[in-house]
Design a protein around this motif. Structure first.
Motif, PDB file in Angstrom:
ATOM      1  N   HIS A  94      -2.853   2.081  -4.244  1.00 34.09           N
ATOM      2  CA  HIS A  94      -2.343   3.454  -4.133  1.00 34.09           C
ATOM      3  C   HIS A  94      -3.504   4.317  -3.645  1.00 34.09           C
ATOM      4  O   HIS A  94      -4.610   4.250  -4.185  1.00 34.09           O
ATOM      5  N   GLY A  95      -3.255   5.125  -2.615  1.00 35.18           N
ATOM      6  CA  GLY A  95      -4.314   5.952  -2.043  1.00 35.18           C
ATOM      7  C   GLY A  95      -3.920   7.409  -1.917  1.00 35.18           C
ATOM      8  O   GLY A  95      -2.756   7.780  -2.052  1.00 35.18           O
ATOM      9  N   GLY A  96      -4.927   8.231  -1.628  1.00 31.89           N
ATOM     10  CA  GLY A  96      -4.715   9.657  -1.422  1.00 31.89           C
ATOM     11  C   GLY A  96      -6.042  10.393  -1.513  1.00 31.89           C
ATOM     12  O   GLY A  96      -7.100   9.784  -1.668  1.00 31.89           O
ATOM     13  N   GLY A  97      -5.974  11.704  -1.413  1.00 36.23           N
ATOM     14  CA  GLY A  97      -7.170  12.528  -1.523  1.00 36.23           C
ATOM     15  C   GLY A  97      -7.635  12.645  -2.962  1.00 36.23           C
ATOM     16  O   GLY A  97      -6.841  12.532  -3.908  1.00 36.23           O
ATOM     17  N   VAL A  98      -8.936  12.899  -3.135  1.00 34.73           N
ATOM     18  CA  VAL A  98      -9.500  12.993  -4.484  1.00 34.73           C
ATOM     19  C   VAL A  98      -8.883  14.157  -5.259  1.00 34.73           C
ATOM     20  O   VAL A  98      -8.838  14.132  -6.499  1.00 34.73           O
ATOM     21  N   LEU A 155       0.844  -1.193   0.000  1.00 33.89           N
ATOM     22  CA  LEU A 155       0.000   0.000   0.000  1.00 33.89           C
ATOM     23  C   LEU A 155       0.881   1.245   0.000  1.00 33.89           C
ATOM     24  O   LEU A 155       1.796   1.353   0.817  1.00 33.89           O
ATOM     25  N   TYR A 156       0.586   2.180  -0.909  1.00 36.98           N
ATOM     26  CA  TYR A 156       1.305   3.457  -0.965  1.00 36.98           C
ATOM     27  C   TYR A 156       0.292   4.594  -0.859  1.00 36.98           C
ATOM     28  O   TYR A 156      -0.735   4.593  -1.553  1.00 36.98           O
ATOM     29  N   VAL A 157       0.573   5.578   0.010  1.00 38.09           N
ATOM     30  CA  VAL A 157      -0.293   6.740   0.184  1.00 38.09           C
ATOM     31  C   VAL A 157       0.570   7.994   0.168  1.00 38.09           C
ATOM     32  O   VAL A 157       1.623   8.045   0.821  1.00 38.09           O
ATOM     33  N   CYS A 158       0.122   9.005  -0.568  1.00 41.43           N
ATOM     34  CA  CYS A 158       0.868  10.255  -0.632  1.00 41.43           C
ATOM     35  C   CYS A 158       0.823  10.953   0.723  1.00 41.43           C
ATOM     36  O   CYS A 158      -0.250  11.137   1.305  1.00 41.43           O
ATOM     37  N   TYR A 184       3.058  -0.739   4.340  1.00 42.82           N
ATOM     38  CA  TYR A 184       2.401   0.556   4.141  1.00 42.82           C
ATOM     39  C   TYR A 184       3.470   1.627   4.018  1.00 42.82           C
ATOM     40  O   TYR A 184       4.248   1.848   4.943  1.00 42.82           O
ATOM     41  N   VAL A 185       3.491   2.303   2.870  1.00 42.42           N
ATOM     42  CA  VAL A 185       4.460   3.373   2.601  1.00 42.42           C
ATOM     43  C   VAL A 185       3.717   4.694   2.507  1.00 42.42           C
ATOM     44  O   VAL A 185       2.765   4.826   1.728  1.00 42.42           O
ATOM     45  N   ARG A 186       4.140   5.661   3.306  1.00 47.94           N
ATOM     46  CA  ARG A 186       3.617   7.031   3.218  1.00 47.94           C
ATOM     47  C   ARG A 186       4.818   7.963   3.120  1.00 47.94           C
ATOM     48  O   ARG A 186       5.603   8.089   4.049  1.00 47.94           O
TER      49      ARG A 186
END
Length: 486
Positions: free
Chosen positions: A255-259, A26-29, A66-68
């Motif tokens: 991959h996650g983040g804000g819209v 999982l990667y999140v900005c 989990y990478v942020r």
């Protein structure tokens, strides 16, 4: 347990099947570390912390990565360093800003109940990988050098076989994106939609040797950072990366983040990564949380409604008082992550009352249930349905009045969601007026007697009567204790 999540890429809810269940990736900005994070920044932190917890529960904590990332090279950082540390050498001033701000961010999100990610890479630690990716993109004809810049060409990408079309994540054509975009106008661009991979550094700015034969030193553009850090932490350790010729090895799970990052940031990440590796996808699943507004208005400094996590935790800037981290988290979780959220004082007050009621029902001298309930996990497995999860907590709270073991499950389920319910029970409250003490103790004794008779209607009526006096009651083996809360 089948997990189903909405995929921004396909615009539908899909069963989640990890590439390797032994290493779910999982990667999140993450933050740009130039100042305190605002409450809008807290939403993806909380959303993807819940996802992290769910994945750890299903696949095992040792099998989820989990990478942020941390962006520590940016114009805003430079400006802050020059403003706050004018007497230091510029690189030292930048270090002062980024180290302090990153520490503040970690403290603030920990207060919100967020677990530390597996990795928090800094952009400046991955410059060599960025340079190598840029060299590959130039060699493949999708990037070009102009006036000491390296620019990526979406038009060239659309002519490259084996990769997705630019705009596939946003579901828009180049013309549609250009019409709605704020693009930098520069004479050296071949097309207005071309974006910067590398640029020359101005005097005093951080700089590194440039790629692609450019003589002056420079620094990376924003988008290339995440492609390089995702490669370093989620591809290379598993056999992928620039040295791998198999495109299937250069895809990770989520991959996650804000819209707000869908376009251009995530669209550009996909472009860079897929063109560098010749792959059809950067990640199999893309998840995005909705916007946050404050009291029904867009948050902005000009409107005077801009509020940081630290201000909410430690000052009276919002609602005339400071708020516990668990209350902020609860207020976030009441709204589904894909929906817009209206951040209001009323929502915080309601969230605090709910948590106080939960705390009153729990005997913290007894252990919590050993695992989260199936009902809670099922709610989260359905596209992180946190409103359903919160409704389940309320149902457990009601059940705990008649079945004490439900209180242990309530505690376990709340803690699984990252809600520190104990902190609401432990807060010192105001002292009861002396003239009220005898009255309160009489009502508490009557309620104890009603509970012994299993007269739940009378017990609830007396609890409500006590609540109107500002009294919270906590039931234990030796009887009830009470606390005056206003």
């Amino acid at each position: 347990m089948t997990l189903r999540f909405h995929n921004t890429l396909t615009r539908r809810k899909e069963d989640f099947a990890p590439i390797d269940p032994r290493a779910v990736r999982l990667y999140v900005c993450g933050p740009t570390v130039y100042d305190y994070a605002h409450i809008g920044n807290a939403r993806p932190v909380i959303v993807f912390d819940v996802l992290f917890r769910l994945l750890r529960h299903v696949y095992g904590p040792e099998h989820v990565i989990y990478v942020r990332n941390v962006t520590d090279v940016d114009d805003k950082i430079n400006a802050r360093a020059e403003r706050d540390w004018p007497d230091l050498p510029f690189n030292d001033a930048i270090a002062q800003v980024t180290e302090a701000t990153e520490r503040q961010f970690r403290e603030d999100v920990a207060a919100l109940g967020a677990l530390p990610p597996t990795f928090e890479p800094r952009a400046t630690e991955h410059i060599e990988r960025m340079r190598a990716m840029i060299e590959r993109l130039v060699a493949r004809g999708v990037a070009y050098v102009a006036e000491d810049h390296v620019l990526f060409s979406p038009t060239a990408m659309d002519a490259l076989p084996g990769v997705p079309r630019y705009g596939a994540l946003a579901h828009r054509s180049l013309d549609e994106m250009l019409a709605g975009a704020r693009v930098d106008v520069a004479p050296y661009k071949r097309d207005p939609m071309d974006f910067v991979l590398w640029k020359p550094s101005k005097p005093k700015e951080p700089s590194w040797p440039s790629p692609a034969g450019i003589a002056p030193p420079g620094r990376p553009g924003w988008h290339i950072e995440c492609s390089a850090m995702a490669m370093a932490k989620l591809l290379e350790p598993f056999g992928g990366g620039l040295a791998c010729d198999d495109p299937a090895m250069n895809v990770f799970d989520i991959h996650g983040g804000g819209v707000d990052l869908v376009f251009p940031h995530h669209e550009n990440e996909i472009a860079q990564s897929c063109c560098a590796f010749g792959s059809t996808r950067m990640a199999n699943l893309w998840m995005h949380n909705g916007f946050l507004q404050v009291e029904s208005e867009k948050m902005s400094k000009s409107l005077g409604n801009f509020v940081t996590i630290r201000e909410l935790l430690a000052t009276s800037a919002f609602g005339g008082r400071a708020w516990p981290g668990a209350v902020l988290r609860m207020a976030m979780l009441r709204t589904h992550y894909r929906q817009p959220i209206d951040w209001t004082v009323r929502a915080l007050e309601e969230s605090e009352k709910s948590l106080e009621r939960f705390a009153d029902a729990i005997d913290f001298d007894l252990p919590a249930a050993p695992a989260p309930s199936d009902e809670l996990v099922a709610a989260l497995a359905d596209d992180l349905n946190t409103p359903a999860a919160i409704a389940h907590l309320h149902a457990l709270h009601t059940e705990a009045r008649a079945r004490p073991e439900a209180a242990g499950q309530l505690r376990a389920d709340a803690e699984f969601l990252g809600l520190d319910v104990r902190s609401l029970a432990a807060r010192p409250g105001p002292q009861a007026p002396p003239e009220r003490v005898a009255e309160v103790e009489k009502l508490v004794a009557e309620r104890d007697e009603a509970r012994r008779r299993r007269d739940w209607a009378a017990s609830d009526r007396l609890r409500d009567e006590l609540a109107t006096l500002g009294v919270a009651v906590k039931d234990g083996k030796a009887g009830a204790t009470w606390e005056f809360r206003r």
